[in-house]
Design a protein around this motif. Structure first.
Motif, PDB file in Angstrom:
ATOM      1  N   LEU A  79       0.845  -1.194   0.000  1.00 41.88           N
ATOM      2  CA  LEU A  79       0.000   0.000   0.000  1.00 41.88           C
ATOM      3  C   LEU A  79       0.881   1.245   0.000  1.00 41.88           C
ATOM      4  O   LEU A  79       1.740   1.421   0.863  1.00 41.88           O
ATOM      5  N   ARG A  80       0.665   2.102  -0.960  1.00 36.40           N
ATOM      6  CA  ARG A  80       1.468   3.301  -1.093  1.00 36.40           C
ATOM      7  C   ARG A  80       0.788   4.482  -0.409  1.00 36.40           C
ATOM      8  O   ARG A  80      -0.433   4.476  -0.206  1.00 36.40           O
ATOM      9  N   PRO A  81       1.535   5.506  -0.039  1.00 30.76           N
ATOM     10  CA  PRO A  81       0.913   6.686   0.565  1.00 30.76           C
ATOM     11  C   PRO A  81      -0.185   7.250  -0.334  1.00 30.76           C
ATOM     12  O   PRO A  81      -0.054   7.263  -1.563  1.00 30.76           O
ATOM     13  N   LEU A  82      -1.246   7.712   0.275  1.00 26.40           N
ATOM     14  CA  LEU A  82      -2.329   8.336  -0.475  1.00 26.40           C
ATOM     15  C   LEU A  82      -1.805   9.484  -1.330  1.00 26.40           C
ATOM     16  O   LEU A  82      -2.293   9.740  -2.430  1.00 26.40           O
ATOM     17  N   TYR A  83      -0.816  10.167  -0.802  1.00 31.97           N
ATOM     18  CA  TYR A  83      -0.230  11.315  -1.500  1.00 31.97           C
ATOM     19  C   TYR A  83       0.338  10.925  -2.864  1.00 31.97           C
ATOM     20  O   TYR A  83       0.378  11.727  -3.797  1.00 31.97           O
ATOM     21  N   ASP A  84       0.775   9.649  -2.976  1.00 32.39           N
ATOM     22  CA  ASP A  84       1.453   9.186  -4.191  1.00 32.39           C
ATOM     23  C   ASP A  84       0.555   8.368  -5.112  1.00 32.39           C
ATOM     24  O   ASP A  84       1.038   7.805  -6.104  1.00 32.39           O
ATOM     25  N   THR A  85      -0.720   8.253  -4.804  1.00 34.52           N
ATOM     26  CA  THR A  85      -1.611   7.427  -5.610  1.00 34.52           C
ATOM     27  C   THR A  85      -2.787   8.249  -6.129  1.00 34.52           C
ATOM     28  O   THR A  85      -3.193   9.240  -5.521  1.00 34.52           O
ATOM     29  N   GLY A  86      -3.355   7.795  -7.223  1.00 34.46           N
ATOM     30  CA  GLY A  86      -4.508   8.466  -7.802  1.00 34.46           C
ATOM     31  C   GLY A  86      -5.811   7.902  -7.282  1.00 34.46           C
ATOM     32  O   GLY A  86      -5.831   6.884  -6.579  1.00 34.46           O
ATOM     33  N   PRO A  87      -6.925   8.533  -7.626  1.00 34.93           N
ATOM     34  CA  PRO A  87      -8.232   8.119  -7.115  1.00 34.93           C
ATOM     35  C   PRO A  87      -8.577   6.657  -7.396  1.00 34.93           C
ATOM     36  O   PRO A  87      -9.108   5.967  -6.520  1.00 34.93           O
ATOM     37  N   GLU A  88      -8.308   6.156  -8.585  1.00 30.90           N
ATOM     38  CA  GLU A  88      -8.669   4.775  -8.919  1.00 30.90           C
ATOM     39  C   GLU A  88      -7.896   3.790  -8.056  1.00 30.90           C
ATOM     40  O   GLU A  88      -8.463   2.814  -7.554  1.00 30.90           O
ATOM     41  N   ARG A  89      -6.603   4.008  -7.903  1.00 29.44           N
ATOM     42  CA  ARG A  89      -5.783   3.103  -7.082  1.00 29.44           C
ATOM     43  C   ARG A  89      -6.227   3.174  -5.620  1.00 29.44           C
ATOM     44  O   ARG A  89      -6.256   2.139  -4.927  1.00 29.44           O
ATOM     45  N   ARG A  90      -6.583   4.332  -5.146  1.00 24.97           N
ATOM     46  CA  ARG A  90      -7.044   4.450  -3.761  1.00 24.97           C
ATOM     47  C   ARG A  90      -8.297   3.614  -3.532  1.00 24.97           C
ATOM     48  O   ARG A  90      -8.420   2.933  -2.509  1.00 24.97           O
ATOM     49  N   VAL A  91      -9.236   3.663  -4.467  1.00 26.84           N
ATOM     50  CA  VAL A  91     -10.466   2.879  -4.336  1.00 26.84           C
ATOM     51  C   VAL A  91     -10.152   1.383  -4.369  1.00 26.84           C
ATOM     52  O   VAL A  91     -10.692   0.597  -3.578  1.00 26.84           O
ATOM     53  N   GLU A  92      -9.276   0.971  -5.279  1.00 25.76           N
ATOM     54  CA  GLU A  92      -8.892  -0.439  -5.356  1.00 25.76           C
ATOM     55  C   GLU A  92      -8.292  -0.916  -4.030  1.00 25.76           C
ATOM     56  O   GLU A  92      -8.626  -1.993  -3.524  1.00 25.76           O
ATOM     57  N   ASP A  93      -7.400  -0.113  -3.474  1.00 23.96           N
ATOM     58  CA  ASP A  93      -6.774  -0.470  -2.205  1.00 23.96           C
ATOM     59  C   ASP A  93      -7.801  -0.539  -1.083  1.00 23.96           C
ATOM     60  O   ASP A  93      -7.756  -1.442  -0.229  1.00 23.96           O
ATOM     61  N   ALA A  94      -8.737   0.410  -1.072  1.00 21.14           N
ATOM     62  CA  ALA A  94      -9.745   0.446  -0.011  1.00 21.14           C
ATOM     63  C   ALA A  94     -10.687  -0.743  -0.108  1.00 21.14           C
ATOM     64  O   ALA A  94     -11.066  -1.332   0.914  1.00 21.14           O
ATOM     65  N   LEU A  95     -11.102  -1.108  -1.313  1.00 21.83           N
ATOM     66  CA  LEU A  95     -11.974  -2.277  -1.484  1.00 21.83           C
ATOM     67  C   LEU A  95     -11.298  -3.532  -0.953  1.00 21.83           C
ATOM     68  O   LEU A  95     -11.898  -4.313  -0.207  1.00 21.83           O
ATOM     69  N   ALA A  96     -10.049  -3.731  -1.343  1.00 23.14           N
ATOM     70  CA  ALA A  96      -9.332  -4.934  -0.929  1.00 23.14           C
ATOM     71  C   ALA A  96      -9.131  -4.969   0.583  1.00 23.14           C
ATOM     72  O   ALA A  96      -9.302  -6.018   1.221  1.00 23.14           O
TER      73      ALA A  96
END
Length: 392
Positions: free
Chosen positions: A126-143
């Motif tokens: 999991l990467r810092p939120l600061y370094d990720t875009g909206p789509e990746r953040r949602v994917e990480d949150a779902l998982a």
């Protein structure tokens, strides 16, 4: 007031006096929902949370919180299948769970979840939120939300000397949770009651744990860090850690004959009665009302006794402290319903967390879109600085 006591003024920012505990202070804007304490009402986005609990699945509400809309039948099935496929743990995390369960044996699965989430975040990159875009953040949150029930049930079972139960893709979120907890196919009525409880507890305004998760998110940290902070705040008995304590209250009272003297003694000493009172509601907690109805539908001596205790607490309080409103909160009847559905008390608060992790994550996703770090000030009240440093 001098600049010494107001860090904001020292930075050229006007100082603003706020109530203790930030009560009533608006700190940001949100599209996720709101709590109207004077009305006894709360909502997720534009929908009544209680109506959602009564009519929609947990996955549908999860979709609503993450994607902003309730899914139609086709999208609902697709989303449920998507999150079901994310329930299995990485091997590195699964292998570490026995050690985590042993280390947290006295504190329980919720304490173990803090360590397990940190490990999960590292193991999955999991990467810092600061370094990720909206789509990746949602994917990480779902998982991450999908594996929380797997982590909690595995920690509980290992702590009981049992083998963890692998998740099933063919069961809904609540039914799968009960299956992993017990190892048996859950009763459909129990699964639905737990699902309604989970829906009703997904989110509840800017409570302590949600605010904590958003503060961490505002720093740009990774999702696991945000959720670990949320779990830490949530674990306190004045927040999420009260369902089992509320049921302990019923055990302590014991019989109908002891209700009045027990309550009068506690009120007379100014003690808190667990399961009663809320920081926001000045009317009946709508979650409590829904859960009472679920408990009554199951029936039995426990719910009958709980209703009697509720009636007498309100009546005695009205007599001893007229004008003071004190009603049952979500924890009081949550404990009753979970007991009726066969959940062990050690898993009451963790079950609450199964739902709330979705709300925390939705808030983290919303906060991540705001570049402003949350950085309040404090009034210094110690000795006037600078004092000379004494010689050694």
């Amino acid at each position: 007031m001098s600049d010494t006591g107001t860090p904001q003024a020292a930075r050229g920012v006007p100082a603003v006096e706020v109530p203790r505990g930030l009560a009533g202070v608006v700190v940001t804007e949100t599209a996720l929902g709101d709590v109207r304490g004077a009305e006894g009402f709360y909502h997720y986005r534009q929908y009544s949370a209680i109506e959602l609990a009564e009519s929609r699945s947990f996955e549908d509400v999860w979709h609503l919180m993450f994607h902003g809309e309730l899914p139609d039948a086709e999208r609902s099935a697709a989303f449920a299948a998507e999150v079901a496929s994310l329930r299995r743990l990485p091997d590195e995390v699964a292998r570490a769970l026995p050690a985590i369960a042993r280390a947290s044996a006295s504190a329980g699965p919720l304490a173990g979840l803090r360590s397990a989430l940190s490990l999960y975040g590292s193991a999955t990159g999991l990467r810092p939120l600061y370094d990720t875009g909206p789509e990746r953040r949602v994917e990480d949150a779902l998982a991450t939300c999908a594996v929380v029930p797997t982590l909690l049930t595995a920690l509980h079972r290992i702590g009981q000397g049992l083998e963890p139960v692998a998740p099933r893709d063919d069961l809904g979120h609540a039914a799968n949770y009960l299956y992993m907890l017990t190892g048996s196919q859950p009763d459909p009525e129990h699964a639905r009651a737990v699902e309604q409880y989970l829906v009703a507890t997904v989110d509840h305004g800017f409570n302590a744990s949600t605010f904590t998760a958003r503060v961490i998110a505002s720093t740009g940290a990774d999702l696991a860090a945000c959720l670990v902070g949320g779990v830490g705040a949530f674990s306190g008995p004045l927040h999420g850690g009260a369902p089992a304590r509320a049921l302990d209250t019923l055990d302590a009272i014991g019989t109908v004959e002891r209700i009045d003297p027990w309550i009068r003694e506690r009120i007379g000493r100014g003690e808190r009665i667990m399961g009663f009172g809320h920081a926001v509601y000045r009317t009946e907690d709508p979650r409590s009302r829904m859960l009472r109805a679920l408990g009554l539908a199951f029936g039995g001596p426990l719910i009958e006794f709980a209703v009697r205790v509720e009636e007498r607490v309100e009546a005695i309080l009205a007599e001893l402290k007229p004008g003071r409103e004190l009603h049952t909160n979500v924890e009081f009847y949550a404990g009753v319903v979970m007991e009726q559905c066969g959940l062990p008390r050690a898993m009451f608060t963790p079950t609450f967390a199964v739902a709330r992790v979705v709300g925390w994550s939705a808030n983290v996703l919303e906060q991540a879109a705001d570049p402003k770090i949350i950085r309040p000030g404090a009034r210094y009240v110690g000795q006037a600085p600078p004092q000379p440093v004494p010689a050694p």
